[in-house]
Design an enzyme around this catalytic site. Structure first.
Site, mmCIF file in Angstrom:
data_model
loop_
_atom_site.group_PDB
_atom_site.id
_atom_site.type_symbol
_atom_site.label_atom_id
_atom_site.label_comp_id
_atom_site.label_asym_id
_atom_site.label_seq_id
_atom_site.Cartn_x
_atom_site.Cartn_y
_atom_site.Cartn_z
ATOM 1 N N ARG A 1 46.895 45.169 29.954
ATOM 2 C CA ARG A 1 45.810 45.273 28.750
ATOM 3 C C ARG A 1 45.528 46.508 28.205
ATOM 4 O O ARG A 1 44.597 46.707 27.607
ATOM 5 C CB ARG A 1 44.531 44.760 29.746
ATOM 6 N N THR B 1 47.432 45.414 35.976
ATOM 7 C CA THR B 1 47.343 44.693 34.509
ATOM 8 C C THR B 1 46.276 45.321 33.510
ATOM 9 O O THR B 1 46.556 45.141 32.465
ATOM 10 C CB THR B 1 47.303 43.075 34.687
ATOM 11 N N GLY C 1 45.785 40.582 42.872
ATOM 12 C CA GLY C 1 45.654 40.320 44.373
ATOM 13 C C GLY C 1 44.924 39.417 45.026
ATOM 14 O O GLY C 1 44.839 38.996 45.987
ATOM 15 N N GLY C 2 43.941 39.087 44.181
ATOM 16 C CA GLY C 2 42.653 38.297 44.361
ATOM 17 C C GLY C 2 43.137 37.012 45.314
ATOM 18 O O GLY C 2 42.231 36.124 45.964
ATOM 19 N N TRP D 1 40.528 43.615 39.277
ATOM 20 C CA TRP D 1 41.431 43.260 38.443
ATOM 21 C C TRP D 1 40.986 44.051 36.860
ATOM 22 O O TRP D 1 41.925 43.669 35.923
ATOM 23 C CB TRP D 1 42.356 41.957 38.228
ATOM 24 N N ASN E 1 37.038 37.502 43.725
ATOM 25 C CA ASN E 1 36.751 36.546 44.638
ATOM 26 C C ASN E 1 37.576 36.811 45.966
ATOM 27 O O ASN E 1 38.215 37.563 46.056
ATOM 28 C CB ASN E 1 37.375 35.239 44.028
ATOM 29 N N ASP F 1 36.642 30.385 43.508
ATOM 30 C CA ASP F 1 37.385 31.567 42.747
ATOM 31 C C ASP F 1 36.545 31.818 41.294
ATOM 32 O O ASP F 1 37.149 31.804 40.412
ATOM 33 C CB ASP F 1 38.809 31.000 42.206
ATOM 34 N N ASP G 1 35.193 34.844 40.454
ATOM 35 C CA ASP G 1 35.237 36.154 40.265
ATOM 36 C C ASP G 1 33.901 36.780 39.538
ATOM 37 O O ASP G 1 33.859 36.311 38.415
ATOM 38 C CB ASP G 1 36.424 37.034 39.753
#
Lengths: 541, 248
Positions: free
Chosen positions: A111, A156, A172-173, A222, A240, A283, A285
């Site tokens: 990104r 990313t 990796g969450g 992330w 999360n 989930d 986040d």
């Protein structure tokens, strides 16, 4: 250090000639003080140049960086291009060696890069940070943060550059992994500090994790953080806890997942945290951008932080101390919680259950995705997207295996109860959440917003349209079909007095795939990876 | 070990497909269970193969061999991981058969199949405690930060199974006056590539010949004894693991 262009000095939150940070500036407004393109003339906007990256897998999700007429752009597989920002001519390119024997659920997208001190920094698909010479693209140093084959994690997001440091998060969450934020010395690549997003034994907050669950509890970081130079604080959003849908093995609040953490820039020491969702089992986040703005709250000017989470709720806190100010929602279809109390606590939780399917709204894709909001000081409005969609979710017990997926359930997208799934972009009061206008879209809007001093809001849709809205009314003023959907972040900059608006195009990402569950035709939407740059036609040409 | 509620819905569904005659009923149930635990989750293939980040599997035709190969080896360069080692051969075949059974499945039936499936865990190999310590993530820096083994870890220091002197740190002096202990990897694209061991983890630096004053034998660097990172008992477990690994 910021290399200040004259236009910047008046308002440090706004971008001017340059676009130096992922969020425009360290305060993440995604607002440009340039006004050459405005509501009166935007309909004359035309392509000035394009860059085809040749790297379409995962789409083009980048926020380009511009400094002194040079643009720096990264692509999915960690190619970096330096481009003459007025005509698209390539100055140099760098290709990261992506390991061939490598698979990972987070990626291959990237990104963006960050620039500082004559260097270009990028996080990589296999969890390294690289530093390049800004003039030549030559690699200067490279550090493996953690072995991605072991952790199942990578980078990313664009890094944040602050006070001689390059600060990066990690994915990796949704895997059995323990997250962190890492700061490296810009010159040497040496790790200056590391903030574990899940406290270890003996640290405050460790007691919010049952048993060994802290070792595999997710807490990724992330997206890119923000920075308040005056307070010396870095604000990072923590994702999360894992397993996403199944919380039985991690009884407790699970700090610092689903929290905004304020870290002292020099040391990485935690100054305060604000947890939006204790013990998240959806989930949802708290992973997205932290927009740092000042506004009146009950007649008093306050330093605020606005963060919209994946559950579709915007939390407003005092950024000096993390104190809760207000919460408001960006979607109509929201049933995972009944509401938020006046002190910021969730009320009426509606949790997934093992072996039982429940309809929960919004879907795991989010009441909004990571594509970022914009804030205009001219309109005092906060421009953010929302997605009206739901899911049938079934929790299940899973055994954590390091670096492997650890979701604790499955889901399937479904239409909301009113049978009207769609996306929208709204203009809100950032403190009260009062909505001024709404722009409706057939599909989720997956590109960031760009607000400008010309009172135009730019964004793109997944059908390939790049368009301009009137920042005060939401009226669509201009549209251009770019040939593939938008999943990146448009920016504005100027070279030699001419203003440009650059739009990354090329559909890709997890959500682009997920959409097809609800809108089967989107499975056939064309991918791509092209930067399209617009400007007003020059006189006499 | 928990007792599974077998996937009852899969049976009539399987009967609709031409495969039904060839695949034992238990095979499809097993495949469905593994799929639910390892393939349908989160952003992967979606419940019943409905598509998510990973491609849609429902309503598509695949060759069985291709499915077995893909599940076993993954698709390098994509998000599809290899399951060889995590799943037994028979389990991989069961997943392949289950995915083939989704070929003619309708949307509602696929969703129903998922609802009916039970909780369970996919097979993982028991780990050696010494090996776990070697790669122990919660310590931050661990043996694997500088030593590669079995395809994991960074090859900065010597191969722990066959140590040699090629990775002995030298002293790198730069013209700026900076000096650091470094493992010299060689030259690449006109640069000398060196691991700077003052970084934790070490930093891979690319230095131009014009930047380097001298690289000389010997350095101030000493191997971490593990104190502070590992206890004496843990060090013994790691040594026992390495002794065993060297004998393989």
């Amino acid at each position: 250090m910021l290399l200040c262009a004259p236009a910047l000095s008046a308002q440090p939150e706004a971008s001017g000639e340059n676009w130096l940070h992922y969020g425009g500036t360290e305060k993440s407004w995604r607002y440009s003080s340039l006004s050459q393109i405005n509501t009166a003339n935007v309909k004359r906007l035309a392509p000035a140049w394009m860059l085809q990256t040749g790297d379409p897998d995962g789409g083009l999700q980048v926020t380009p960086i511009v400094e002194n007429g040079v643009m720096y752009l990264s692509t999915s597989r960690n190619r970096v291009y330096a481009i003459d920002a007025k005509n698209g001519a390539e100055l140099w390119q760098y290709r990261y060696e992506v390991p061939k024997d490598f698979t990972l659920i987070y990626g291959p997208w990237n990104r963006g890069v960050a620039i500082a001190g004559g260097r270009v920094f990028m996080g990589t698909i296999d969890n390294h940070v690289v530093a390049l010479d800004q003039k030549t693209g030559r690699e200067l140093w490279r550090v493996q943060i953690e072995d991605s084959r072991q952790c199942g994690c990578n980078i990313t997001a664009a890094p944040l550059v602050v006070k001689g440091l390059v600060v990066t998060g990690v994915t990796g969450g949704d895997s059995a992994h323990r997250g962190y934020v890492t700061a490296l010395d810009q010159k040497t690549g040496r790790v200056a500090w590391k903030f574990w997003t899940i406290p270890g034994p003996g640290e405050p907050g460790h007691e919010t994790w049952a048993g060994d669950s802290w070792k595999f509890g997710g807490g990724s970081s992330w997206m890119t953080g923000s920075y308040d130079a005056e307070l010396g604080l870095i604000y990072w959003s923590i994702g999360n806890p894992a397993a996403d849908f199944h919380g039985a093995s991690r009884a407790g609040k699970n700090l610092y997942t689903d929290s905004v953490v304020a870290l002292e820039a020099d040391t990485g020491k935690l100054r305060w945290y604000h947890q939006q969702i204790p013990h998240d089992v959806w989930d949802f986040d708290t992973a997205y951008e932290n927009v740092l703005l000042d506004a009146d709250v009950k007649g008093t000017r306050r330093k605020l932080l606005v963060n919209v989470n994946k559950g579709g709720i915007a939390f407003v806190v005092d950024r000096t101390n993390g104190k809760f100010i207000n919460a408001w929602h960006v979607v109509k279809n929201l049933n995972w919680v009944k509401g938020v109390s006046e002190t910021g606590e969730l009320v009426g939780r509606n949790e997934p259950e093992v072996g039982k399917t429940k309809v929960l709204c919004p879907s795991i894709g989010g009441g909004r995705s990571w594509n970022q909001a914009a804030y205009s000081p001219r309109t005092s409005l906060f421009y953010t997207t929302g997605i009206e969609w739901c899911q049938e979710v079934t929790a299940q017990e899973e055994k954590p295996s390091e670096g492997q997926t650890y979701f604790g359930g499955t889901f399937k997208l479904v239409a909301p109860p009113d049978k009207d799934p769609h996306g929208h972009l709204g203009a809100y009061d950032p403190v009260t959440g009062k909505r001024q206008w709404t722009y409706r879209s057939k599909y989720p809007l997956l590109a960031s917003q760009l607000a400008t001093a010309g009172d135009v809001v730019f964004t793109g849709d997944v059908e390939g349209n790049f368009f301009a809205l009137d920042a005060r009314t939401g009226a669509r003023l201009w549209n251009f079909q770019t040939g593939s959907g938008h999943r990146g972040s448009p920016i504005a900059y100027s070279v030699a007095g001419r203003m440009y608006v650059a739009a990354p195009t090329g559909l890709g990402s997890a959500l682009a795939g997920l959409m097809s569950q609800l809108w089967p035709e989107t499975e056939k939407f064309r991918g791509g990876s092209t930067l399209v740059v617009f400007a007003l036609p020059e006189e006499g040409k | 070990m928990r007792r599974w509620n077998w996937l009852v819905a899969a049976l009539p569904l399987a009967a609709q497909t031409p495969l039904a005659g060839q695949v034992a009923a238990g095979q499809l149930e097993e495949g469905a269970r593994i799929f639910q635990q390892g393939c349908a989750v989160g952003y992967c293939h979606g419940a019943g193969g409905a598509a998510s980040r990973g491609p849609r599997l429902r309503g598509r035709t695949f060759a069985r061999d291709y499915l077995i190969r893909t599940v076993a080896n993954g698709l390098p360069g994509t998000a599809m991981p290899p399951f060889k080692g995590r799943l037994k051969e028979a389990e991989i075949a069961a997943v392949a058969d289950y995915v083939m059974s989704l070929r003619d499945i309708s949307e509602s039936a696929a969703a129903q199949a998922v609802v009916a499936s039970a909780s369970g865990t996919i097979h993982t190999a028991p780990a050696d405690p010494g090996r776990e310590l070697f790669f122990d993530a919660v310590r931050g820096t661990r043996c694997g930060t500088c030593h590669a083994l079995d395809g994991l870890g960074a090859a900065i220091g010597p191969d722990v199974l066959k140590p040699d002197k090629s990775r002995t740190p030298k002293t790198v002096r730069l013209k700026t006056g900076e000096s650091f202990p470094g493992v010299v990897l060689g030259t690449e694209g006109g640069s000398t590539v060196v691991y700077d061991l003052t970084g934790d983890p070490p930093v891979r630096r690319s230095l131009l010949a014009t930047e380097i004053a001298a690289i000389s034998a010997g350095s101030v660097w000493k191997h971490d004894t593990g104190r502070g990172r590992y206890s004496a008992a843990e060090m013994r477990q790691i040594e026992a693991f390495l002794t065993k690994a060297r004998g393989r």
